[in-house]
Design a protein around this motif. Structure first.
Motif, PDB file in Angstrom:
ATOM      1  N   GLU A 210       0.802  -1.219   0.000  1.00  0.00           N
ATOM      2  CA  GLU A 210       0.000   0.000   0.000  1.00  0.00           C
ATOM      3  C   GLU A 210       0.833   1.267   0.000  1.00  0.00           C
ATOM      4  OE1 GLU A 210      -3.596   1.975  -0.246  1.00  0.00           O
ATOM      5  OE2 GLU A 210      -3.260  -0.189  -0.264  1.00  0.00           O
ATOM      6  N   GLN A 211       1.993   1.241   0.639  1.00  0.00           N
ATOM      7  CA  GLN A 211       2.796   2.450   0.786  1.00  0.00           C
ATOM      8  C   GLN A 211       4.019   2.484  -0.134  1.00  0.00           C
ATOM      9  OE1 GLN A 211       1.652   4.919   2.703  1.00  0.00           O
ATOM     10  NE2 GLN A 211      -0.094   3.577   3.155  1.00  0.00           N
ATOM     11  N   ASP A 212       4.103   1.545  -1.050  1.00  0.00           N
ATOM     12  CA  ASP A 212       5.307   1.474  -1.888  1.00  0.00           C
ATOM     13  C   ASP A 212       4.947   1.530  -3.363  1.00  0.00           C
ATOM     14  OD1 ASP A 212       7.959   1.406  -2.446  1.00  0.00           O
ATOM     15  OD2 ASP A 212       8.272  -0.702  -1.923  1.00  0.00           O
ATOM     16  N   GLY A 213       5.852   2.077  -4.152  1.00  0.00           N
ATOM     17  CA  GLY A 213       5.615   2.178  -5.585  1.00  0.00           C
ATOM     18  C   GLY A 213       6.768   2.850  -6.288  1.00  0.00           C
ATOM     19  N   VAL A 214       6.481   3.405  -7.453  1.00  0.00           N
ATOM     20  CA  VAL A 214       7.508   4.036  -8.263  1.00  0.00           C
ATOM     21  C   VAL A 214       6.871   5.155  -9.072  1.00  0.00           C
ATOM     22  CG1 VAL A 214       7.169   2.389 -10.154  1.00  0.00           C
ATOM     23  CG2 VAL A 214       9.352   3.586  -9.962  1.00  0.00           C
ATOM     24  N   ILE A 215       7.640   6.223  -9.291  1.00  0.00           N
ATOM     25  CA  ILE A 215       7.230   7.309 -10.177  1.00  0.00           C
ATOM     26  C   ILE A 215       7.903   7.076 -11.529  1.00  0.00           C
ATOM     27  CG2 ILE A 215       7.189   9.800 -10.575  1.00  0.00           C
ATOM     28  CD1 ILE A 215       5.627   9.022  -8.098  1.00  0.00           C
ATOM     29  N   VAL A 216       7.133   7.120 -12.604  1.00  0.00           N
ATOM     30  CA  VAL A 216       7.673   6.919 -13.943  1.00  0.00           C
ATOM     31  C   VAL A 216       7.367   8.151 -14.791  1.00  0.00           C
ATOM     32  CG1 VAL A 216       7.723   5.451 -16.000  1.00  0.00           C
ATOM     33  CG2 VAL A 216       7.294   4.440 -13.745  1.00  0.00           C
ATOM     34  N   ALA A 217       8.362   8.618 -15.516  1.00  0.00           N
ATOM     35  CA  ALA A 217       8.175   9.749 -16.425  1.00  0.00           C
ATOM     36  C   ALA A 217       8.821   9.420 -17.759  1.00  0.00           C
ATOM     37  CB  ALA A 217       8.783  11.022 -15.850  1.00  0.00           C
ATOM     38  N   THR A 218       8.165   9.824 -18.824  1.00  0.00           N
ATOM     39  CA  THR A 218       8.773   9.704 -20.138  1.00  0.00           C
ATOM     40  C   THR A 218       8.600  11.023 -20.876  1.00  0.00           C
ATOM     41  OG1 THR A 218       8.990   8.317 -22.116  1.00  0.00           O
ATOM     42  CG2 THR A 218       6.749   8.806 -21.396  1.00  0.00           C
ATOM     43  N   THR A 219       9.508  11.273 -21.803  1.00  0.00           N
ATOM     44  CA  THR A 219       9.481  12.546 -22.512  1.00  0.00           C
ATOM     45  C   THR A 219      10.142  12.404 -23.873  1.00  0.00           C
ATOM     46  OG1 THR A 219       9.900  14.941 -22.264  1.00  0.00           O
ATOM     47  CG2 THR A 219      11.709  13.432 -21.700  1.00  0.00           C
ATOM     48  N   TRP A 254       9.705   6.844  -2.792  1.00  0.00           N
ATOM     49  CA  TRP A 254       9.552   6.084  -4.033  1.00  0.00           C
ATOM     50  C   TRP A 254      10.643   6.465  -5.028  1.00  0.00           C
ATOM     51  CZ3 TRP A 254       3.741   5.653  -5.842  1.00  0.00           C
ATOM     52  CH2 TRP A 254       2.984   5.080  -4.813  1.00  0.00           C
ATOM     53  N   PRO A 255      11.312   5.486  -5.632  1.00  0.00           N
ATOM     54  CA  PRO A 255      12.278   5.807  -6.697  1.00  0.00           C
ATOM     55  C   PRO A 255      11.557   6.397  -7.913  1.00  0.00           C
ATOM     56  CG  PRO A 255      12.597   3.574  -5.854  1.00  0.00           C
ATOM     57  CD  PRO A 255      11.287   4.056  -5.322  1.00  0.00           C
ATOM     58  N   CYS A 256      12.284   7.175  -8.701  1.00  0.00           N
ATOM     59  CA  CYS A 256      11.739   7.766  -9.927  1.00  0.00           C
ATOM     60  C   CYS A 256      12.540   7.267 -11.125  1.00  0.00           C
ATOM     61  CB  CYS A 256      11.812   9.293  -9.882  1.00  0.00           C
ATOM     62  SG  CYS A 256      10.909  10.043  -8.509  1.00  0.00           S
ATOM     63  N   ILE A 257      11.840   6.826 -12.159  1.00  0.00           N
ATOM     64  CA  ILE A 257      12.454   6.398 -13.407  1.00  0.00           C
ATOM     65  C   ILE A 257      12.056   7.400 -14.479  1.00  0.00           C
ATOM     66  CG2 ILE A 257      12.567   4.589 -15.165  1.00  0.00           C
ATOM     67  CD1 ILE A 257      11.735   2.617 -12.891  1.00  0.00           C
TER      68      ILE A 257
END
Length: 466
Positions: A210-219, A254-257
Motif C-alpha cells: 500500500e505504501q510502496d511504488g515508483v514514479i515513472v516519467a517519459t518525454t 519512491w524511486p523515480c524512473i
C-alpha cells in the motif's frame, strides 16, 4: 492487564514476504505465457538482443538481496508514421506502416518489460490492442495539436496507477527569482522556442504494498540539434517537476524512473548538467550560441526561412538541403539573440535548476560500466568506445541509440532518481547493437522498425521494511 496485541515474529514476516514474492512471480509467468508469440510472423523479424547481467544484485553489503524489488524497464522512440519521409531515410527498405508495424510489435514485447516508455506513438489503434493483449495498462499523453505522443505502460498484475500529470514545458516557469509584479511571462518562462513538447508522469503503487511504488516519467525533448539551451531548460524542468510530483503525492521514498528520447548526446551540456559534471568550454559555447528567441516566442522576429517556419517544431520537418550550412534542420533560423528582458537562464542559473542531491544516475552508463569490468567486448559498443570522454559520466552509454543515413548519435536514456535510503542497482540490460549490424541505416527489415534503438534495463532497490 491491557492486551499487547498480536505481533508477527521475524520468521513469520520473512515467510509472508516470500509468499508475496512467489505470488507475484507466478502472475508474471502467466502474463508471459499469454503474450502473442514472437517471431510467428516473418514480417516481424528483428535483430535479437543479448541481455547482459552486471553480476551485482546490490552494492550495499547490509541489504538482504531477498528483500530487493526487481523491475525491468524499456524505452523506445517508435518513429511516428506521420514523420516518415523518403528523403529523410533514403537507404531504408521499410518505411510504410505495414512494413514496420510487425517489427514494432515484436520489439516492444521482446524485452518482456514490467514498465514500457514509448515516444512518437501515433498509431494508437494498433499499439493499444497489442498492450491490452499482453497484460498492460497504460497512460498516453500528447502535446497540444501534436499528431503523436508518449505512453507509459505497466503490468496490470504488478502496479496500479495512483496519479498522473502532464508537464508542458512551454507553460513552465524556469525562474524562481522573478518579481511577480514587473516580470513578463516571457521572462518567467525563460524559453527560447515554443516547442509543444511535454513530460508524461505517472505514479504506480506496487501490488500488495500500500505504501510502496515508483514514479515513472517519459518525454521527448525538442529535437533541433542547435537548440542546446532549450533542451537543457526542458530537462531541468522535467526533473524538478518529477521531484515535486513525488512530494505532492507524499511518497518521497519512491524511486523515480525518467526515460525517453532526450535528443542530446552524452557529451552535451544538458547531460553534464544533469549528472553533475562541470561544463566544458565547448559546452558553454554551445549554450551561449543557442540563447536565442524564436519567432514562436516573439512574433516580431523577422522570418529568415519561410520554408521551415510552418512545422519547425516537428522533427524531420524538412528534407536535407544540398548545402548543410543552409539546412534549417541544422542551423538556427527565424530567431534573434536573446536580451535580458527575455529571461533566459544564465549558466549559473542553469546549474541551480539542476542542483539536487542525490544526482540522477543513468542505467546504461552505470550498467555497462559494471559489465565492461566482466566482459572485454562491452567497451566496443559504448559511446566512450568512439568518443573520448575521459573520466566524465556518459562514456558507457550505448554506442548508438539512433542510426540513420543522415543522423547517427545517442539520444535515448533511462535515468533513475533514487532516495538516499533506497539506492537503485542496475542488474541487467539489453546489449547495444554493434555498428556493423545497423549499416547502412535503420529502419531496416530484419533489424529494427524504427530509426531509434530500444533500451531495456533491470533495476533493483530495497523494499520498504514491514
Amino acid at each position: 492487564m491491557p492486551s499487547q496485541g498480536f505481533q508477527l515474529t521475524q520468521e513469520q514476516i520473512a515467510l509472508s514476504e516470500e509468499r508475496k514474492r512467489l505470488k507475484l512471480l507466478k502472475k508474471k509467468e502467466q502474463a508471459e505465457k499469454a503474450q502473442p508469440s514472437l517471431g510467428s510472423d516473418p514480417r516481424g523479424k528483428i535483430l535479437t538482443r543479448e541481455f547482459l547481467t552486471t553480476g551485482r544484485p546490490t552494492t550495499d553489503p547490509l541489504v538482504d538481496s531477498s528483500s530487493l524489488i526487481a523491475v525491468k524497464v524499456m524505452t523506445w522512440n517508435l518513429l511516428a508514421q506521420t514523420l516518415v519521409r523518403r528523403e529523410l531515410f533514403p537507404v531504408s527498405d521499410c518505411l510504410k506502416s505495414a512494413q514496420r508495424e510487425h517489427m514494432l510489435f515484436n520489439e516492444i514485447l521482446s524485452h518482456n518489460a514490467d514498465i514500457c516508455c514509448l515516444q512518437e506513438l501515433d498509431q494508437k489503434e494498433k499499439i493499444f490492442p497489442l498492450l491490452d493483449r499482453a497484460g498492460y495498462s497504460y497512460v498516453f499523453k500528447a502535446g497540444p495539436k501534436k499528431k503523436h505522443g508518449s505512453l507509459i505502460a505497466f503490468r496490470k498484475e504488478m502496479y496500479t496507477e495512483v496519479g498522473s500529470r502532464v508537464v508542458e514545458y512551454d507553460l513552465q516557469t524556469a525562474r524562481v527569482d522573478t518579481n511577480e509584479e514587473t516580470s513578463s511571462d516571457r521572462a518567467k518562462h525563460g524559453s527560447s522556442f515554443f516547442t509543444k513538447n511535454i513530460g508524461n508522469l505517472v505514479a504506480l503503487r506496487r501490488d500488495g504494498a500500500e505504501q510502496d511504488g515508483v514514479i515513472v516519467a517519459t518525454t521527448h525533448l525538442f529535437w533541433h540539434p542547435r537548440y542546446t539551451y532549450e533542451r537543457a531548460r526542458q530537462v531541468g524542468i522535467l526533473f524538478r517537476e518529477v521531484d515535486a510530483f513525488r512530494q505532492v503525492l507524499r511518497c518521497p521514498h519512491w524511486p523515480c524512473i525518467i526515460a525517453g528520447d532526450f535528443n542530446f548526446a552524452p557529451d552535451d551540456a544538458a547531460y553534464s548538467l544533469l549528472v553533475g559534471d562541470p561544463l566544458l568550454p565547448n559546452q558553454l559555447t554551445s549554450l551561449s550560441l543557442s540563447r536565442v528567441v524564436h519567432v514562436t516566442i516573439d512574433p516580431s522576429v523577422p522570418r529568415s526561412s519561410p520554408k521551415a517556419s510552418a512545422n519547425d517544431d516537428e522533427e524531420g520537418a524538412t528534407a536535407e538541403a544540398e548545402n548543410e550550412e543552409q539546412d534549417p534542420d541544422r542551423i538556427i533560423v527565424n530567431a534573434r539573440r536573446a536580451r535580458t528582458e527575455d529571461g533566459l537562464l544564465s549558466d549559473e542559473e542553469l546549474k541551480q535548476l539542476f542542483d539536487r542531491t542525490p544526482r540522477p544516475i543513468s542505467a546504461y552508463d552505470e550498467g555497462l560500466r559494471a559489465c565492461a569490468a566482466l566482459m572485454e567486448d562491452v567497451r566496443q559498443v559504448t559511446f566512450g568506445g568512439r568518443v573520448d570522454l575521459g573520466e566524465r559520466h556518459g562514456a558507457f552509454e550505448p554506442i548508438w541509440t539512433s542510426y540513420t543515413h543522415y543522423w547517427k548519435t545517442v539520444l535515448d536514456y533511462i535515468f533513475i532518481l533514487a532516495p538516499a535510503e533506497r539506492p537503485v542497482t542496475i542488474t541487467g540490460l539489453a546489449k547495444p547493437h554493434a555498428t556493423e549490424t545497423l549499416d547502412p541505416g535503420i529502419p531496416m527489415k530484419g533489424v529494427c522498425g524504427s530509426d531509434h534503438i530500444s533500451l531495456c534495463a533491470e533495476l533493483c532497490w530495497p523494499s520498504i521494511p514491514a
